[in-house]
Design a protein around this motif. Structure first.
Motif, short mmCIF file in Angstrom:
data_model
loop_
_atom_site.label_atom_id
_atom_site.label_comp_id
_atom_site.label_asym_id
_atom_site.label_seq_id
_atom_site.Cartn_x
_atom_site.Cartn_y
_atom_site.Cartn_z
N PHE A 99 0.70 -1.45 0.25
CA PHE A 99 -0.21 -0.05 0.08
C PHE A 99 0.54 1.05 -0.16
O PHE A 99 0.36 2.08 -0.62
N GLU A 100 1.99 1.40 0.78
CA GLU A 100 2.41 1.73 0.60
C GLU A 100 3.60 2.42 -0.83
O GLU A 100 3.67 3.87 -1.06
N ALA A 101 3.64 1.33 -1.50
CA ALA A 101 4.08 1.70 -2.82
C ALA A 101 3.09 2.42 -4.02
O ALA A 101 3.53 3.38 -4.50
N LEU A 102 1.97 2.18 -4.02
CA LEU A 102 0.73 2.81 -3.96
C LEU A 102 0.62 3.81 -3.67
O LEU A 102 0.62 4.50 -4.57
N ARG A 103 0.60 4.06 -2.17
CA ARG A 103 0.68 5.54 -2.07
C ARG A 103 1.20 6.39 -2.31
O ARG A 103 1.53 7.55 -3.27
N ARG A 104 2.73 6.09 -2.73
CA ARG A 104 3.90 6.40 -3.20
C ARG A 104 4.13 6.86 -4.55
O ARG A 104 4.20 7.62 -5.20
N PHE A 105 3.27 6.14 -5.16
CA PHE A 105 3.50 6.11 -6.80
C PHE A 105 2.43 7.21 -7.26
O PHE A 105 1.63 8.16 -8.02
N THR A 106 0.99 7.59 -5.87
CA THR A 106 0.06 8.32 -6.50
C THR A 106 0.42 9.61 -5.99
O THR A 106 0.32 10.30 -7.38
N HIS A 107 1.18 9.71 -5.18
CA HIS A 107 1.71 11.62 -4.76
C HIS A 107 2.48 11.66 -6.14
O HIS A 107 2.59 12.37 -6.65
N ALA A 108 3.00 10.45 -6.45
CA ALA A 108 4.87 11.33 -7.82
C ALA A 108 3.58 11.14 -8.86
O ALA A 108 4.64 12.57 -9.38
N ALA A 109 2.80 10.55 -9.29
CA ALA A 109 1.65 10.82 -10.86
C ALA A 109 1.07 12.47 -10.31
O ALA A 109 0.48 13.04 -11.49
N ALA A 110 0.50 12.87 -9.39
CA ALA A 110 0.10 13.91 -8.81
C ALA A 110 1.29 15.30 -9.30
O ALA A 110 1.37 16.61 -10.03
N ASP A 111 2.27 14.79 -9.04
CA ASP A 111 3.37 15.75 -9.46
C ASP A 111 3.94 16.25 -10.27
O ASP A 111 4.12 17.05 -10.92
N GLU A 112 3.25 14.89 -11.41
CA GLU A 112 3.17 15.20 -13.07
C GLU A 112 2.16 15.72 -13.47
O GLU A 112 2.65 16.24 -14.38
N ARG A 113 1.16 16.36 -12.50
CA ARG A 113 0.15 17.86 -12.44
C ARG A 113 -0.69 16.27 -14.44
O ARG A 113 -1.11 17.60 -14.98
N ILE A 114 -0.95 15.43 -13.52
CA ILE A 114 -1.95 15.00 -15.08
C ILE A 114 -2.83 15.42 -14.73
O ILE A 114 -3.53 16.05 -16.46
N GLY A 115 -3.43 15.13 -14.07
CA GLY A 115 -4.65 16.47 -14.53
C GLY A 115 -5.00 17.36 -15.15
O GLY A 115 -5.58 17.82 -16.37
N ALA A 116 -3.55 18.77 -14.78
CA ALA A 116 -3.65 20.02 -15.99
C ALA A 116 -3.46 19.35 -17.21
O ALA A 116 -4.03 20.74 -18.28
N LEU A 117 -2.81 18.57 -17.11
CA LEU A 117 -2.07 17.77 -19.21
C LEU A 117 -3.62 17.41 -19.41
O LEU A 117 -2.88 16.74 -21.10
#
Length: 224
Positions: A99-117
């Motif tokens: 779950f920590e792996a999933l949590r880490r990925f989710t925050h990292a994906a947010a830093d890529e600003r997927i929604g803004a793109l």
């Protein structure tokens, strides 16, 4: 004098395409990085001349690498997909708690600003281009692996899917109407953490509907 097989056969020798120079590769990377930043800040229609200025290159260099806006948009999408896939692989390899792996990925994906793109995905470039298809499949496989492992370990509730995760990341990283994108940073990770707390098993409630898959998103929302 040596004679190649092509010459002996009476055909012209095959010439390999010259490899791009190191400075040319650096210029291309600077353009893609600047474009990604400015697409996030100002939207996909930001003037290309402004992108060239931020990248520190001339207009001719930008247009030599990306003759059309669609070419640059596609390269930015590929770059974001590759970076996000790398973040998923790193989380899976370096975190022993699924779950920590999933949590880490989710925050990292947010830093890529997927929604803004996301608005870029409504562009005119070829969605079925082989490079895009391969990048998308690689990203989906990596994220699906994180979700599967967390569910198999009993750390992630079983009534959610990869689509649920990606919708949340997309929505929480997309600026609110009339809000400057850069001002959202202080809220994104806070709200993502609240969302992730709701994903952790054991579930504290029964969710309406069914788990969202990536195929659901492509079919119903045109999010790819």
């Amino acid at each position: 004098m040596s004679i190649t097989a092509d010459t002996a056969a009476g055909t012209a020798p095959t010439r390999r395409a010259p490899r791009p120079r190191a400075d040319a590769l650096r210029n291309r990377e600077r353009i893609v990085t600047a474009a990604r930043e400015m697409f996030v800040e100002f939207g996909p229609q930001v003037p290309l001349d402004e992108i060239a200025r931020r990248a520190g290159v001339g207009n001719a260099t930008l247009y030599r690498n990306f003759p059309e806006r669609a070419d640059l948009v596609q390269e930015v999408v590929l770059s974001v997909m590759a970076r996000t896939t790398d973040r998923a692989a790193e989380a899976a390899a370096e975190e022993s708690d699924t779950f920590e792996a999933l949590r880490r990925f989710t925050h990292a994906a947010a830093d890529e600003r997927i929604g803004a793109l996301c608005p870029m995905l409504d562009g005119a470039f070829d969605r079925d281009h082989p490079e895009l298809c391969a990048a998308r499949e690689g990203l989906e496989e990596a994220v699906q692996g994180l979700v599967d492992r967390a569910q198999e370990a009993g750390r992630l509730r079983t009534d959610v899917g990869v689509g649920d995760l990606m919708v949340a990341v997309s929505q929480l990283t997309r600026p609110l109407p009339g809000t400057a994108c850069v001002n959202m940073d202080r809220f994104v990770h806070r709200h993502l953490q609240l969302f992730l707390d709701g994903l952790e098993a054991p579930a504290r409630s029964v969710l309406p509907g069914s788990a969202a898959t990536l195929e659901d998103l492509r079919r119903d929302s045109r999010i790819e």
